[in-house]
Write a protein that holds these residues in place. Structure first.
Motif, PDB file in Angstrom:
ATOM      1  N   CYS A  49       0.780  -1.226   0.000  1.00  0.00           N
ATOM      2  CA  CYS A  49       0.000   0.000   0.000  1.00  0.00           C
ATOM      3  C   CYS A  49       0.819   1.287   0.000  1.00  0.00           C
ATOM      4  N   LEU A  50       0.849   1.899  -1.152  1.00  0.00           N
ATOM      5  CA  LEU A  50       1.458   3.217  -1.299  1.00  0.00           C
ATOM      6  C   LEU A  50       0.418   4.329  -1.173  1.00  0.00           C
ATOM      7  N   GLY A  51      -0.823   3.947  -0.850  1.00  0.00           N
ATOM      8  CA  GLY A  51      -1.856   4.931  -0.546  1.00  0.00           C
ATOM      9  C   GLY A  51      -2.455   5.621  -1.756  1.00  0.00           C
ATOM     10  N   ALA A  52      -2.404   4.973  -2.913  1.00  0.00           N
ATOM     11  CA  ALA A  52      -3.011   5.549  -4.117  1.00  0.00           C
ATOM     12  C   ALA A  52      -3.889   4.485  -4.769  1.00  0.00           C
ATOM     13  N   CYS A  53      -4.741   3.891  -3.966  1.00  0.00           N
ATOM     14  CA  CYS A  53      -5.511   2.702  -4.364  1.00  0.00           C
ATOM     15  C   CYS A  53      -6.390   2.905  -5.592  1.00  0.00           C
ATOM     16  N   GLY A  54      -6.845   4.101  -5.840  1.00  0.00           N
ATOM     17  CA  GLY A  54      -7.697   4.345  -6.997  1.00  0.00           C
ATOM     18  C   GLY A  54      -6.935   4.565  -8.284  1.00  0.00           C
ATOM     19  N   PHE A  55      -5.609   4.502  -8.231  1.00  0.00           N
ATOM     20  CA  PHE A  55      -4.786   4.844  -9.392  1.00  0.00           C
ATOM     21  C   PHE A  55      -3.807   3.743  -9.763  1.00  0.00           C
ATOM     22  N   GLY A  56      -4.073   2.520  -9.323  1.00  0.00           N
ATOM     23  CA  GLY A  56      -3.147   1.418  -9.525  1.00  0.00           C
ATOM     24  C   GLY A  56      -3.084   0.947 -10.969  1.00  0.00           C
ATOM     25  N   PRO A  57      -2.024   0.198 -11.251  1.00  0.00           N
ATOM     26  CA  PRO A  57      -0.897  -0.094 -10.380  1.00  0.00           C
ATOM     27  C   PRO A  57      -0.015   1.140 -10.159  1.00  0.00           C
ATOM     28  N   VAL A  58       0.547   1.208  -8.977  1.00  0.00           N
ATOM     29  CA  VAL A  58       1.331   2.358  -8.549  1.00  0.00           C
ATOM     30  C   VAL A  58       2.739   1.911  -8.166  1.00  0.00           C
ATOM     31  N   ASP A  84      11.505   9.436  -4.457  1.00  0.00           N
ATOM     32  CA  ASP A  84      10.457  10.217  -3.811  1.00  0.00           C
ATOM     33  C   ASP A  84       9.286  10.549  -4.737  1.00  0.00           C
ATOM     34  N   SER A  85       9.241   9.955  -5.927  1.00  0.00           N
ATOM     35  CA  SER A  85       8.185  10.261  -6.891  1.00  0.00           C
ATOM     36  C   SER A  85       7.228   9.087  -7.062  1.00  0.00           C
ATOM     37  N   TYR A  86       5.941   9.419  -7.205  1.00  0.00           N
ATOM     38  CA  TYR A  86       4.895   8.420  -7.430  1.00  0.00           C
ATOM     39  C   TYR A  86       4.576   8.351  -8.920  1.00  0.00           C
ATOM     40  N   TYR A  87       4.293   7.135  -9.394  1.00  0.00           N
ATOM     41  CA  TYR A  87       3.872   6.901 -10.767  1.00  0.00           C
ATOM     42  C   TYR A  87       2.621   6.035 -10.713  1.00  0.00           C
ATOM     43  N   GLU A  88       1.542   6.525 -11.323  1.00  0.00           N
ATOM     44  CA  GLU A  88       0.241   5.879 -11.207  1.00  0.00           C
ATOM     45  C   GLU A  88      -0.215   5.314 -12.540  1.00  0.00           C
TER      46      GLU A  88
END
Length: 161
Positions: A125-134, A139-143
């Motif tokens: 869980c990276l906390g972006a459940c509606g945008f998976g796969p994540v 330090d950057s998120y990719y959705e």
């Protein structure tokens, strides 16, 4: 023997008065350690326990460090690729993303490339459940990742390299 870098020591001195409950200092101190060394190790955790003092013991610091996935327990590559493997991302295809990046880099999840450029880990869980796969890379998120989108990201990392 580890001790905070000059920068981290200054941050530590500013943090102490902000946290009257000494146990609350563990999290930011672990970030300072990881910032200094790139990972959290036994020697650094012992140092943190000693710097914070009673009632914080090495066992307290160790418990916090091992509970949270945001602390690296071993050295990682220049680009730390953390792929969410929790149920929402898994149902969206995170297993394909992990297989793709591992195949492309020639390593398994949990390993680092021989040149120390990339480490791939599966995390919960990276906390972006509606945008998976994540994935989180450093330090950057990719959705909403696809293998093609991940290839583009890896190419851009090479350019930044």
């Amino acid at each position: 023997m580890y001790q905070f870098s000059e920068h981290s020591e200054k941050r530590f001195q500013k943090l102490v008065p902000q946290f009257p409950n000494k146990r609350s200092l563990i999290l930011p101190c672990l970030f300072l350690l990881q910032s200094d060394r790139g990972f959290v190790d036994q020697e650094g955790m012992q140092y943190i326990a000693e710097r914070i003092g009673s009632p914080v013991s090495l066992a307290h610091v160790y418990g916090v460090a091992t509970f949270y996935t945001m602390y690296n327990k071993k050295p990682v590559g220049k680009f730390h690729i953390q792929i969410c493997a929790n149920i929402s991302c898994y149902l969206a295809g995170s297993d394909r993303i992990t297989e793709h990046v591992c195949s492309k880099l020639g390593i398994q999840a949990g390993e680092t490339t021989p040149d120390n450029e990339y480490t791939v880990d599966e995390v919960q869980c990276l906390g972006a459940c509606g945008f998976g796969p994540v994935a989180q890379i450093n330090d950057s998120y990719y959705e909403e990742l696809t293998p093609e989108k991940l290839d583009q990201i890896l190419e851009s990392l090479k350019v930044k390299g």
